[in-house]
Design an enzyme around this catalytic site. Sequence first.
Site, PDB file in Angstrom:
ATOM      1  N   ARG A   1     -28.351  15.415  30.857  1.00 26.25           N
ATOM      2  CA  ARG A   1     -28.412  16.849  30.596  1.00 26.25           C
ATOM      3  C   ARG A   1     -29.712  17.382  31.194  1.00 26.25           C
ATOM      4  O   ARG A   1     -30.796  16.956  30.807  1.00 26.25           O
ATOM      5  CB  ARG A   1     -28.372  17.153  29.097  1.00 26.25           C
ATOM      6  CG  ARG A   1     -28.527  18.635  28.824  1.00 26.25           C
ATOM      7  CD  ARG A   1     -28.328  19.001  27.355  1.00 26.25           C
ATOM      8  NE  ARG A   1     -28.570  20.417  27.183  1.00 26.25           N
ATOM      9  CZ  ARG A   1     -29.471  20.943  26.350  1.00 26.25           C
ATOM     10  NH1 ARG A   1     -30.217  20.167  25.577  1.00 26.25           N
ATOM     11  NH2 ARG A   1     -29.628  22.247  26.277  1.00 26.25           N
TER      12      ARG A   1
ATOM     13  N   ASN B   1     -28.019  20.470  18.876  1.00 32.35           N
ATOM     14  CA  ASN B   1     -29.355  19.881  18.972  1.00 32.35           C
ATOM     15  C   ASN B   1     -29.825  19.686  17.538  1.00 32.35           C
ATOM     16  O   ASN B   1     -29.811  20.637  16.746  1.00 32.35           O
ATOM     17  CB  ASN B   1     -30.330  20.834  19.676  1.00 32.35           C
ATOM     18  CG  ASN B   1     -30.015  21.021  21.155  1.00 32.35           C
ATOM     19  OD1 ASN B   1     -29.046  20.468  21.668  1.00 32.35           O
ATOM     20  ND2 ASN B   1     -30.838  21.801  21.833  1.00 32.35           N
TER      21      ASN B   1
ATOM     22  N   TYR C   1     -32.815  17.959  14.947  1.00 29.72           N
ATOM     23  CA  TYR C   1     -34.071  17.249  14.731  1.00 29.72           C
ATOM     24  C   TYR C   1     -34.440  17.084  13.261  1.00 29.72           C
ATOM     25  O   TYR C   1     -34.996  16.064  12.883  1.00 29.72           O
ATOM     26  CB  TYR C   1     -35.234  17.979  15.441  1.00 29.72           C
ATOM     27  CG  TYR C   1     -35.134  17.874  16.939  1.00 29.72           C
ATOM     28  CD1 TYR C   1     -35.592  16.743  17.610  1.00 29.72           C
ATOM     29  CD2 TYR C   1     -34.542  18.891  17.686  1.00 29.72           C
ATOM     30  CE1 TYR C   1     -35.469  16.624  18.982  1.00 29.72           C
ATOM     31  CE2 TYR C   1     -34.415  18.772  19.067  1.00 29.72           C
ATOM     32  CZ  TYR C   1     -34.886  17.642  19.714  1.00 29.72           C
ATOM     33  OH  TYR C   1     -34.753  17.519  21.064  1.00 29.72           O
TER      34      TYR C   1
ATOM     35  N   GLU D   1     -29.166  17.235  22.035  1.00 24.33           N
ATOM     36  CA  GLU D   1     -30.550  16.769  21.889  1.00 24.33           C
ATOM     37  C   GLU D   1     -30.712  16.117  20.530  1.00 24.33           C
ATOM     38  O   GLU D   1     -30.240  16.644  19.524  1.00 24.33           O
ATOM     39  CB  GLU D   1     -31.571  17.928  21.940  1.00 24.33           C
ATOM     40  CG  GLU D   1     -31.778  18.550  23.279  1.00 24.33           C
ATOM     41  CD  GLU D   1     -32.832  19.659  23.250  1.00 24.33           C
ATOM     42  OE1 GLU D   1     -33.737  19.640  22.380  1.00 24.33           O
ATOM     43  OE2 GLU D   1     -32.734  20.555  24.095  1.00 24.33           O
TER      44      GLU D   1
ATOM     45  N   HIS E   1     -32.828  27.262  29.711  1.00 20.53           N
ATOM     46  CA  HIS E   1     -33.656  26.512  28.775  1.00 20.53           C
ATOM     47  C   HIS E   1     -35.040  27.179  28.772  1.00 20.53           C
ATOM     48  O   HIS E   1     -36.027  26.606  29.193  1.00 20.53           O
ATOM     49  CB  HIS E   1     -33.712  25.036  29.151  1.00 20.53           C
ATOM     50  CG  HIS E   1     -34.040  24.128  27.992  1.00 20.53           C
ATOM     51  ND1 HIS E   1     -33.239  23.071  27.612  1.00 20.53           N
ATOM     52  CD2 HIS E   1     -35.081  24.124  27.116  1.00 20.53           C
ATOM     53  CE1 HIS E   1     -33.782  22.456  26.564  1.00 20.53           C
ATOM     54  NE2 HIS E   1     -34.907  23.076  26.249  1.00 20.53           N
TER      55      HIS E   1
ATOM     56  N   GLU F   1     -30.538  26.695  22.412  1.00 20.05           N
ATOM     57  CA  GLU F   1     -31.246  27.071  21.187  1.00 20.05           C
ATOM     58  C   GLU F   1     -31.689  28.531  21.176  1.00 20.05           C
ATOM     59  O   GLU F   1     -32.892  28.823  21.195  1.00 20.05           O
ATOM     60  CB  GLU F   1     -32.455  26.156  20.968  1.00 20.05           C
ATOM     61  CG  GLU F   1     -32.076  24.704  20.801  1.00 20.05           C
ATOM     62  CD  GLU F   1     -33.265  23.819  20.426  1.00 20.05           C
ATOM     63  OE1 GLU F   1     -34.394  24.342  20.305  1.00 20.05           O
ATOM     64  OE2 GLU F   1     -33.062  22.615  20.252  1.00 20.05           O
TER      65      GLU F   1
END
Length: 472
Positions: free
Chosen positions: A87, A304, A306, A363, A131, A176
């Site tokens: 990616r 994504n 985290y 991600e 991005h 995002e």
Amino acid sequence: MTAASGLDERLDVAAFPPGFLWGAATAAYQVEGAAREGGRGTSIWDTFAHTPGKTVHGDTGDIACDHYHRWPRDVELMRELGLGAYRMSVSWTRLQPAGHGPLNPIGVEHYRQVLEALAEAGVRPLVTLYHWDLPQALEDVGGWPARDTAFRFADYAALVTKALGDLASDWVTVNEPWCSAFLGYGDGKHAPGRTDLRDAVAAAHHLNLAHGLAVQAIRAGRSSLAVGGSNLITDLVAATSREEDVAAARRVDANNNRMFLDPMLHGSYPEDVLYLYRRQALAELVKPGDEEVIASPSDFMGVNHYQRLVVHAEPADAHLGARSVPAEPATTSLGWSVRPESLRNVLVRVSREYASLPLYVTENGACFEDYVDPNGRVVDSERITYLAGYLAAAGEAIRDGVNLRGYFAWSLLDNFEWAEGYRKRFGLIHLDYGTQARTPKASAYWYRDLIARHRQTSHREAPAGRAASRAG
Ligand code: FCB
């Protein structure tokens, strides 16, 4: 690559279907460098990083991993790892320096070469169009709070997929949007560093709109391409079962997650999001037809992930009335939580509440204090434990019925971690920023072995797996 590594046997590779894409991710501004080469224009991240005090140590993406020049070596490293997918993002200002007009042929040629090399290496690209590197010229006329920026993005998306779509079949629109809108225009920690909640809310809506307009524009030009967005999905839990904390967690969820997922996948903003941003006039920003555009059917959704955040009610917080803290253990070097089950939670949630459409983890990863030891090795055991745990959780999500098609570790390389600069290392491959030497970390060898083991297992099991899925 020669170093051997033990594979964590707790991770059951059989949970991942044949054809599952094992990838790693980067983003243009974080790795490319060559900020003033090839006719590249200035983006908001160039301006922001060059503004004193905005990034740790004043770090900028001027050189970064010099991936603009060293991509042949990086593609070779991907081949050595056996990655099935990469990616990457394309830099808006390398392709369209001022955010309008025809594409810059030098930029197009650069990405064509990279994509051709990936094809030769057997690595499937997943290309992100945005991005975070908005052309400064577009910021100067209003940036994302200006509605017109969404239309500029759709034009750019159409041109780029026309120029490169023969070499890449999978495209991510915006990465995002929550970060771009609320970190960029709300608290000012990211480019362009503006601090007005009204602007942040307008930016959020226009990023959603940009996603939908781009999906339509790409389909109009090349209907064969697969298109989707990538959202940061945070696992949020209320600190206690007290009503105030539960309500605070709902408000954070409204802002971080549902403000993007709902319009993209359900076709409308939730009532509580419209209420939350009534003073910022969100309802008035949403013009007739916008929600239908935003919900233009996607082919996949990128997740994504985290963090798990624990949310406390905090009356002193003017934005959401909430204080969010990373769940323990919060042992990465950014103080982010390490709670693998959160990945399963968010995948199951997106799949059940939103979409049966294919999902990718676009991600997931962690930063630790990695260094090259006197033997020339980077022994990042914490990252291996992290990846084994999160991948096991992804496998459980698949067993729970989630249509997960691939996983992209963040990141392929240590790189420019935005406002944190270069000191935060997320890579599978270590970067010596003085010499640009690349050293695969122990986690890279671990990932390589995992991919190889999955390939062997799925070759053995493919026929039975197909029969079982037909029967089911
Ligand atoms: C995500 C960004 C990515 C990277 C990781 C650590 O929010 O999309 O570029 O910085 O965080």
